[in-house]
Write an enzyme that holds these catalytic residues in place. Structure first.
Site, PDB file in Angstrom:
ATOM      1  N   HIS A 113      -8.545  -5.503   5.459  1.00 36.49           N
ATOM      2  CA  HIS A 113      -8.445  -4.185   4.811  1.00 36.49           C
ATOM      3  C   HIS A 113      -9.838  -3.696   4.422  1.00 36.49           C
ATOM      4  O   HIS A 113     -10.195  -2.538   4.643  1.00 36.49           O
ATOM      5  CB  HIS A 113      -7.526  -4.267   3.585  1.00 36.49           C
ATOM      6  CG  HIS A 113      -7.403  -2.974   2.851  1.00 36.49           C
ATOM      7  ND1 HIS A 113      -8.080  -2.715   1.682  1.00 36.49           N
ATOM      8  CD2 HIS A 113      -6.712  -1.850   3.143  1.00 36.49           C
ATOM      9  CE1 HIS A 113      -7.787  -1.483   1.282  1.00 36.49           C
ATOM     10  NE2 HIS A 113      -6.963  -0.933   2.142  1.00 36.49           N
ATOM     11  N   HIS A 142      -2.286   1.871   7.706  1.00 31.61           N
ATOM     12  CA  HIS A 142      -1.649   1.076   6.650  1.00 31.61           C
ATOM     13  C   HIS A 142      -0.210   0.703   7.013  1.00 31.61           C
ATOM     14  O   HIS A 142       0.280  -0.341   6.594  1.00 31.61           O
ATOM     15  CB  HIS A 142      -1.736   1.802   5.305  1.00 31.61           C
ATOM     16  CG  HIS A 142      -3.115   1.771   4.719  1.00 31.61           C
ATOM     17  ND1 HIS A 142      -4.105   2.653   5.099  1.00 31.61           N
ATOM     18  CD2 HIS A 142      -3.700   0.942   3.813  1.00 31.61           C
ATOM     19  CE1 HIS A 142      -5.224   2.368   4.443  1.00 31.61           C
ATOM     20  NE2 HIS A 142      -5.009   1.341   3.660  1.00 31.61           N
ATOM     21  N   HIS A 274      -3.732   3.001  -7.201  1.00 35.93           N
ATOM     22  CA  HIS A 274      -4.841   2.035  -7.107  1.00 35.93           C
ATOM     23  C   HIS A 274      -5.621   1.995  -8.424  1.00 35.93           C
ATOM     24  O   HIS A 274      -5.928   0.921  -8.945  1.00 35.93           O
ATOM     25  CB  HIS A 274      -5.783   2.419  -5.960  1.00 35.93           C
ATOM     26  CG  HIS A 274      -5.345   1.917  -4.619  1.00 35.93           C
ATOM     27  ND1 HIS A 274      -5.673   0.657  -4.159  1.00 35.93           N
ATOM     28  CD2 HIS A 274      -4.604   2.487  -3.638  1.00 35.93           C
ATOM     29  CE1 HIS A 274      -5.154   0.485  -2.948  1.00 35.93           C
ATOM     30  NE2 HIS A 274      -4.506   1.570  -2.610  1.00 35.93           N
ATOM     31  N   PHE A 295     -11.500  -0.505  -2.663  1.00 38.67           N
ATOM     32  CA  PHE A 295     -10.902  -0.841  -1.368  1.00 38.67           C
ATOM     33  C   PHE A 295     -11.381  -2.186  -0.811  1.00 38.67           C
ATOM     34  O   PHE A 295     -10.686  -2.821  -0.040  1.00 38.67           O
ATOM     35  CB  PHE A 295     -11.164   0.257  -0.343  1.00 38.67           C
ATOM     36  CG  PHE A 295     -10.367   1.499  -0.592  1.00 38.67           C
ATOM     37  CD1 PHE A 295      -9.077   1.426  -1.086  1.00 38.67           C
ATOM     38  CD2 PHE A 295     -10.901   2.744  -0.335  1.00 38.67           C
ATOM     39  CE1 PHE A 295      -8.328   2.567  -1.322  1.00 38.67           C
ATOM     40  CE2 PHE A 295     -10.170   3.902  -0.560  1.00 38.67           C
ATOM     41  CZ  PHE A 295      -8.880   3.815  -1.054  1.00 38.67           C
TER      42      PHE A 295
HETATM   43 CU   LIG Z   1      -6.541   1.103   2.385  1.00 33.47          CU
END
Ligand SMILES: [Cu+2]
Ligand SMILES: *[C@@H]1O[C@H](CO)[C@@H](O)[C@H](O)[C@H]1NC(C)=O
Ligand SMILES: *[C@@H]1O[C@H](CO)[C@@H](O)[C@H](O)[C@H]1NC(C)=O
Ligand SMILES: *[C@@H]1O[C@H](CO)[C@@H](O)[C@H](O)[C@H]1NC(C)=O
Ligand SMILES: *[C@@H]1O[C@H](CO)[C@@H](O)[C@H](O)[C@H]1NC(C)=O
Ligand SMILES: *[C@@H]1O[C@H](CO)[C@@H](O)[C@H](O)[C@H]1NC(C)=O
Ligand SMILES: *[C@@H]1O[C@H](CO)[C@@H](O)[C@H](O)[C@H]1NC(C)=O
Ligand SMILES: *[C@@H]1O[C@H](CO)[C@@H](O)[C@H](O)[C@H]1NC(C)=O
Ligand SMILES: *[C@@H]1O[C@H](CO)[C@@H](O)[C@H](O)[C@H]1NC(C)=O
Length: 539
Positions: A113, A142, A274, A295
């Site tokens: 990722h 994703h 997030h 990320f």
């Molecule tokens: Cu991502």
């Protein structure tokens, strides 16, 4: 064919000669889809996210659907029983126990990722790394990351029926068990494989999620959050994303200097979940907002998977919402873009975006759950039954427009909210969706997060103004990652759909709109835009 128009600027009803002309133009103006990166050989990762070498699997192959796989049924995480939780826990434990040489291991999947999302993959002779965020690759990439994670767990559990659960944070139903809190099994037991240490202490159950957060704790009550969350998702995903480019993000082709603009969904609520889960305390973990708010390490948190399965699920709901343009992009640079993953056997597989679009062929389904956000948290047909935060008479509205200056590219948007006026074209384009388009989005430090909210006809809106107001028109929410530092410059767009918002405000017939932007969050920074204008989105 709609997708071609955007690149070629052409119409399709010219007859044969015109068709040939158009085909020649498409050949010249159409770029090249993103090719499959060579994992691990294209790796040049600032965050050291490269895949293990040497590669020990079979020669890389093109992905094919497996019609023999059982259909996997993905359930809402807050409703699964102890047996299901124990199975998920066991699968993740086995994945964590895989050695570092195995690309399927927990750490290597986190790094995969990181590679795609934090600019670690450079094609030979290309200036810019691949970026799967901030553009139309976000959702399909994703989807397949979740797909292969599910297949890896299924293999480790020796159970092809295994399905990942989704964290149903978009469901604001007030009854227990709550969907809009972190599913308790991610947080109840420090020895569980599903636990993660780098989290915001205010994201622990039973605290309600704030989908309008910039991280840290919220002072809003659960009731306020339920209303705000429904209305925010409605603005971002229903009224704010009536076309494929608004929802998926802007086109992105090989050779571009990174992706060119996120879809509304990626900014928020994807990005805010997030932020809500990441630890705002910069001393404790490796960096501020680790793990989920960065990320590079987001996929270290097992809740990342619950979150992204829900993102995938909301994509499927979006397609069922009213509106003829709620479709995937049809441009070949989208459909033929390619990703490389490791499958459940640690073999390399190339997936085209066109292969990610049919869930029947991928063989998984979602449990159906209430989604009051699809109607703004109101009864169907009553979506606009929400009192305006800044009601204004016709005379007051005229004065409001007169008091605002037209946007100037010299404007520096920083600690103070900015208000400006944008002229609408005299003749409405009947085929496209009216969009407020900011181009050349530039901020001082691209490796730092940035958040702002936009309001229409609400010049007194400030940083703390609620996203539950009907005047709220969209949020920009940029998740930090160190690899973004290379993308300085005015190369991105940010877009706000106007049609339904102006109807909700009763202001669809005015010649100008009044726009207010307010930044919020811990790292407010100077932002500039090269141009702000009204465009029509026909994607
Ligand atoms: Cu991502
Ligand atoms: C990269 O550029 C070099 C020098 O121009 C060239 O020799 C090489 O073939 C190129 N590699 C690829 C993969 O295009
Ligand atoms: C925590 O989880 C571990 C592993 O699943 C289990 O063995 C242990 O009993 C759990 N402890 C509590 C207090 O639930
Ligand atoms: C979370 O941590 C902050 C800062 O240390 C503290 O002020 C707050 O009370 C904590 N909240 C909860 C719910 O633990
Ligand atoms: C995948 O895309 C490539 C171009 O990137 C194309 O050549 C190939 O035919 C496509 N394959 C499938 C299965 O769609
Ligand atoms: C997806 O694939 C199934 C099975 O082949 C097919 O029946 C269905 O029409 C496809 N859906 C779309 C939207 O193409
Ligand atoms: C409109 O909203 C008000 C208060 O929010 C509510 O009392 C009323 O029932 C709603 N009207 C309709 C027709 O749903
Ligand atoms: C509407 O806008 C689209 C996209 O900008 C453009 O291609 C089309 O020609 C416009 N149609 C009219 C009638 O102006
Ligand atoms: C906008 O104009 C249309 C057509 O002239 C009219 O039907 C509608 O009532 C007007 N709406 C408002 C809010 O003024």
């Amino acid at each position: 064919m709609a997708g071609f128009r955007e690149h070629s600027g052409c119409r399709w009803n010219f007859g044969l000669v015109g068709m040939i002309l158009v085909m020649v133009m498409v050949k010249f103006t159409s770029a090249v889809p993103i090719p499959a990166p060579d994992l691990p050989d294209n790796c040049n990762s600032e965050e050291r996210c490269c895949m293990p070498r040497p590669y020990r699997g079979k020669p890389v192959r093109q992905f094919e659907y497996d019609p023999t796989l059982p259909v996997r049924f993905r359930r809402a995480a807050h409703l699964i029983d102890e047996e299901y939780i124990a199975k998920l826990e066991r699968g993740v434990k086995l994945q964590r126990e895989l050695p570092d040489t195995d690309p399927r291991s927990w750490t290597n999947q986190m790094n995969l990722h990181c590679l795609y999302c934090d600019n670690g993959l450079y094609y030979p002779n290309q200036t810019w790394p691949l970026e799967v965020h901030n553009g139309w690759l976000f959702l399909p990439w994703h989807r397949m990351f979740m797909y292969f994670n599910e297949r890896i767990l299924a293999k480790l559990l020796d159970d092809d029926t295994f399905a990942l659960p989704f964290w149903n944070w978009d469901n604001q139903t007030p009854e227990e068990p709550h969907a809009n809190i972190l599913p308790y099994f991610y947080a109840r037991n420090k020895t569980s494989s599903l636990w993660n240490k780098n989290r915001n202490n205010c994201s622990e159950p039973p605290l309600t999620i704030d989908l309008n957060t910039e991280g840290g704790c919220t002072t809003k009550t659960p009731e306020e959050l339920r209303i705000q969350n429904n209305r925010l998702i409605y603005t971002q995903i229903v009224t704010g994303a009536p076309t494929s480019n608004l929802f998926f993000g802007m086109p992105y082709s090989y050779g571009d200097a990174g992706a060119t603009g996120a879809g509304t969904f990626e900014d928020n609520p994807h990005g805010t979940v997030h932020f809500w889960l990441g630890d705002p305390n910069p001393e404790k973990p490796a960096g501020p907002f680790d793990d989920m708010g960065n990320f590079g390490v987001a996929a270290r948190d097992p809740a990342f998977y619950g979150h992204h399965v829900n993102i995938d699920r909301i994509w499927t709901i979006w397609k069922t919402l009213p509106g003829a343009q709620r479709k995937e992009p049809t441009h070949p640079d989208f459909l033929d873009a390619q990703f490389t993953f490791y499958d459940e056997n640690a073999d390399l597989v190339i997936v085209n975006v066109s292969q990610t679009l049919n869930r029947t062929l991928l063989r998984y389904e979602y449990e159906e759950m209430p989604a009051a956000w699809t109607t703004n948290g109101e009864l169907a047909g009553q979506e606009n039954n929400v009192t305006l935060c800044n009601p204004a008479t016709a005379a007051e509205t005229t004065a409001m427009i007169g008091a605002a200056d037209y946007f100037s590219p010299d404007t520096v948007f920083f600690k103070d909210p900015i208000t400006f006026r944008v002229a609408r074209p005299a003749v409405r384009n009947s085929t496209g969706v009216e969009v407020l388009e900011f181009s050349g989005v530039d901020f001082a430090e691209p490796s730092m997060q940035v958040h702002w909210r936009s309001y229409l006809f609400y010049p007194t809106a400030v940083t703390g103004t609620s996203a539950a107001c009907p005047e709220f028109a969209g949020a920009y929410n940029y998740v930090a990652h160190p690899g973004m530092a290379i993308f300085k410059g005015r190369n991105r767009k940010w877009r706000v759909a106007l049609d339904s918002k102006l109807v909700a405000l009763g202001k669809q017939n005015l010649s100008d709109i009044v726009v207010t932007l307010a930044q919020f969050g811990p790292t407010i920074q100077p932002v500039q835009f090269a141009k702000v204008e009204i465009t029509y989105d026909t994607s």
